[in-house]
Write a protein that holds these residues in place. Structure first.
Motif, PDB file in Angstrom:
ATOM      1  N   TYR A 187     -14.828 -42.220 -19.000  1.00  0.00           N
ATOM      2  CA  TYR A 187     -16.017 -41.372 -19.007  1.00  0.00           C
ATOM      3  C   TYR A 187     -16.165 -40.624 -17.685  1.00  0.00           C
ATOM      4  CZ  TYR A 187     -20.870 -39.943 -19.549  1.00  0.00           C
ATOM      5  OH  TYR A 187     -22.023 -39.205 -19.638  1.00  0.00           O
ATOM      6  N   HIS A 188     -15.863 -41.296 -16.573  1.00  0.00           N
ATOM      7  CA  HIS A 188     -16.008 -40.679 -15.253  1.00  0.00           C
ATOM      8  C   HIS A 188     -14.734 -39.979 -14.785  1.00  0.00           C
ATOM      9  CE1 HIS A 188     -19.982 -42.362 -14.564  1.00  0.00           C
ATOM     10  NE2 HIS A 188     -19.535 -43.543 -14.962  1.00  0.00           N
ATOM     11  N   ASP A 189     -13.719 -39.963 -15.616  1.00  0.00           N
ATOM     12  CA  ASP A 189     -12.487 -39.257 -15.269  1.00  0.00           C
ATOM     13  C   ASP A 189     -12.696 -37.759 -15.520  1.00  0.00           C
ATOM     14  OD1 ASP A 189      -9.986 -38.380 -14.715  1.00  0.00           O
ATOM     15  OD2 ASP A 189      -8.961 -39.492 -16.304  1.00  0.00           O
ATOM     16  N   LYS A 190     -12.688 -36.967 -14.450  1.00  0.00           N
ATOM     17  CA  LYS A 190     -12.968 -35.539 -14.572  1.00  0.00           C
ATOM     18  C   LYS A 190     -11.883 -34.797 -15.350  1.00  0.00           C
ATOM     19  CE  LYS A 190     -15.642 -35.355 -10.288  1.00  0.00           C
ATOM     20  NZ  LYS A 190     -15.769 -34.741  -8.934  1.00  0.00           N
ATOM     21  N   SER A 191     -10.676 -35.340 -15.332  1.00  0.00           N
ATOM     22  CA  SER A 191      -9.583 -34.671 -16.045  1.00  0.00           C
ATOM     23  C   SER A 191      -9.644 -34.888 -17.551  1.00  0.00           C
ATOM     24  CB  SER A 191      -8.232 -35.160 -15.511  1.00  0.00           C
ATOM     25  OG  SER A 191      -8.071 -36.546 -15.744  1.00  0.00           O
ATOM     26  N   ASP A 192     -10.480 -35.849 -17.991  1.00  0.00           N
ATOM     27  CA  ASP A 192     -10.582 -36.163 -19.423  1.00  0.00           C
ATOM     28  C   ASP A 192     -11.986 -35.801 -19.899  1.00  0.00           C
ATOM     29  OD1 ASP A 192     -10.209 -37.036 -21.959  1.00  0.00           O
ATOM     30  OD2 ASP A 192      -9.831 -39.137 -21.461  1.00  0.00           O
ATOM     31  N   SER A 193     -12.282 -34.512 -19.949  1.00  0.00           N
ATOM     32  CA  SER A 193     -13.619 -34.070 -20.348  1.00  0.00           C
ATOM     33  C   SER A 193     -13.855 -34.249 -21.844  1.00  0.00           C
ATOM     34  CB  SER A 193     -13.813 -32.598 -19.966  1.00  0.00           C
ATOM     35  OG  SER A 193     -12.831 -31.788 -20.598  1.00  0.00           O
ATOM     36  N   THR A 194     -12.796 -34.263 -22.630  1.00  0.00           N
ATOM     37  CA  THR A 194     -12.947 -34.412 -24.076  1.00  0.00           C
ATOM     38  C   THR A 194     -13.572 -35.756 -24.424  1.00  0.00           C
ATOM     39  OG1 THR A 194     -10.980 -33.038 -24.401  1.00  0.00           O
ATOM     40  CG2 THR A 194     -11.716 -34.351 -26.275  1.00  0.00           C
ATOM     41  N   TYR A 195     -13.131 -36.818 -23.751  1.00  0.00           N
ATOM     42  CA  TYR A 195     -13.669 -38.153 -24.051  1.00  0.00           C
ATOM     43  C   TYR A 195     -15.154 -38.205 -23.713  1.00  0.00           C
ATOM     44  CZ  TYR A 195     -14.368 -43.183 -23.985  1.00  0.00           C
ATOM     45  OH  TYR A 195     -14.829 -44.446 -24.226  1.00  0.00           O
ATOM     46  N   ARG A 196     -15.561 -37.579 -22.600  1.00  0.00           N
ATOM     47  CA  ARG A 196     -16.982 -37.592 -22.223  1.00  0.00           C
ATOM     48  C   ARG A 196     -17.817 -36.865 -23.267  1.00  0.00           C
ATOM     49  NH1 ARG A 196     -18.510 -35.431 -16.362  1.00  0.00           N
ATOM     50  NH2 ARG A 196     -17.100 -37.162 -15.892  1.00  0.00           N
ATOM     51  N   ASP A 197     -17.346 -35.726 -23.737  1.00  0.00           N
ATOM     52  CA  ASP A 197     -18.086 -34.984 -24.774  1.00  0.00           C
ATOM     53  C   ASP A 197     -18.205 -35.812 -26.051  1.00  0.00           C
ATOM     54  OD1 ASP A 197     -18.207 -32.926 -22.976  1.00  0.00           O
ATOM     55  OD2 ASP A 197     -16.467 -31.858 -23.818  1.00  0.00           O
ATOM     56  N   ALA A 199     -18.145 -39.078 -26.268  1.00  0.00           N
ATOM     57  CA  ALA A 199     -19.056 -40.191 -26.000  1.00  0.00           C
ATOM     58  C   ALA A 199     -20.509 -39.739 -26.072  1.00  0.00           C
ATOM     59  CB  ALA A 199     -18.742 -40.799 -24.636  1.00  0.00           C
ATOM     60  N   LEU A 200     -20.805 -38.559 -25.544  1.00  0.00           N
ATOM     61  CA  LEU A 200     -22.169 -38.041 -25.605  1.00  0.00           C
ATOM     62  C   LEU A 200     -22.590 -37.754 -27.039  1.00  0.00           C
ATOM     63  CD1 LEU A 200     -22.107 -35.655 -22.513  1.00  0.00           C
ATOM     64  CD2 LEU A 200     -23.250 -37.874 -22.696  1.00  0.00           C
ATOM     65  N   VAL A 201     -21.675 -37.226 -27.857  1.00  0.00           N
ATOM     66  CA  VAL A 201     -21.980 -36.970 -29.265  1.00  0.00           C
ATOM     67  C   VAL A 201     -22.268 -38.284 -29.984  1.00  0.00           C
ATOM     68  CG1 VAL A 201     -21.020 -36.155 -31.442  1.00  0.00           C
ATOM     69  CG2 VAL A 201     -20.688 -34.811 -29.361  1.00  0.00           C
ATOM     70  N   ARG A 202     -21.441 -39.320 -29.736  1.00  0.00           N
ATOM     71  CA  ARG A 202     -21.683 -40.630 -30.357  1.00  0.00           C
ATOM     72  C   ARG A 202     -23.027 -41.209 -29.937  1.00  0.00           C
ATOM     73  NH1 ARG A 202     -16.140 -41.505 -29.159  1.00  0.00           N
ATOM     74  NH2 ARG A 202     -16.765 -42.693 -27.300  1.00  0.00           N
ATOM     75  N   ALA A 203     -23.360 -41.057 -28.650  1.00  0.00           N
ATOM     76  CA  ALA A 203     -24.628 -41.598 -28.165  1.00  0.00           C
ATOM     77  C   ALA A 203     -25.812 -40.894 -28.833  1.00  0.00           C
ATOM     78  CB  ALA A 203     -24.705 -41.446 -26.644  1.00  0.00           C
ATOM     79  N   ARG A 204     -25.734 -39.566 -29.006  1.00  0.00           N
ATOM     80  CA  ARG A 204     -26.827 -38.839 -29.677  1.00  0.00           C
ATOM     81  C   ARG A 204     -26.965 -39.276 -31.122  1.00  0.00           C
ATOM     82  NH1 ARG A 204     -25.020 -34.383 -26.436  1.00  0.00           N
ATOM     83  NH2 ARG A 204     -23.635 -33.707 -28.118  1.00  0.00           N
ATOM     84  N   ARG A 205     -25.830 -39.474 -31.794  1.00  0.00           N
ATOM     85  CA  ARG A 205     -25.898 -39.911 -33.193  1.00  0.00           C
ATOM     86  C   ARG A 205     -26.519 -41.302 -33.316  1.00  0.00           C
ATOM     87  NH1 ARG A 205     -19.857 -38.051 -35.262  1.00  0.00           N
ATOM     88  NH2 ARG A 205     -20.278 -35.805 -35.334  1.00  0.00           N
TER      89      ARG A 205
END
Length: 219
Positions: A187-197, A199-205
């Protein structure tokens, strides 16, 4: 003369071997594999070039022999008949407890480490690379069927559904620390922005489902 030598060094094209010649070769061997001596009437047979065509072998009857499909596929154009027989002898003489790959030049487990070798063993095992490739290909074939069966049973069989939920909770509890640590790092890996997005979508759902559940209970 030099032109003739350059021509003879080129791989000879394959050609159809007459059935009469095939039967003559097989009868000469007593319908036994030229390498492992298995019964060709049971295993089936291939006509093999003792010296492979890619190494300058010919279609002369003395360069032909009958082999079971397994030996012919193993030998291929990588080895001559003499090299393949020596390889099989090394396989038969391998000490107990050693594991080697079916494919030449791959790995064998000796003691507690993997080392590259060219040979087989009595167990005809695979190295980790080949085993992994086989399991991936096998799952691609049978995975959709198994998953469909699991989903159907999960919906229809209440006891199976409870077992799966209990197994999932147990697995998560055993590996929760490691799983959460990996998730935080990704999640905090700046090079892996796809995983963070994602994770945020899952959290909203999840938040929406919780709010919907709360409203339904209030009603």
């Amino acid at each position: 003369m030099s032109g003739a030598n350059s021509t003879s060094s080129q791989p000879r094209p394959r050609r159809e071997i007459p059935e009469a010649l095939k039967r003559k070769i097989l009868a000469r061997q007593g319908w036994r594999c030229a390498y492992c001596e298995s019964d060709l009437l049971i295993t089936g047979y291939h006509i093999d070039h003792k010296k492979p065509l890619c190494r300058g072998g010919t279609h002369h009857p003395n360069n032909l022999c009958g082999a079971c499909p397994r030996c012919n596929e193993r030998k291929g154009g990588r080895m001559s008949a003499r090299e393949y027989r020596a390889w099989l002898e090394e396989c038969r003489d391998a000490p107990a407890g050693t594991w080697s790959c079916l494919n030449p030049g791959h790995q064998k487990y000796v003691g507690e480490r993997w080392v590259p070798v060219a040979g087989f063993n009595k167990g005809d095992s695979w190295c980790r690379r080949c085993r992994s490739s086989y399991m991936k290909a096998r799952w691609q074939r049978v995975g959709p069927v198994i998953n469909a069966w699991r989903q159907e049973r999960y919906l229809l069989d209440e006891s199976y559904r409870e077992q799966e939920c209990a197994r999932s909770r147990s697995h998560y509890q055993r590996n929760a620390t490691t799983i959460n640590q990996v998730r935080r790092e990704r999640y905090h890996d700046k090079s892996d922005s796809t995983y963070r997005d994602q994770a945020l979508v899952r959290a909203r759902r999840q938040a929406e489902r919780r709010r919907a559940g709360t409203v339904a209970v209030g009603i």
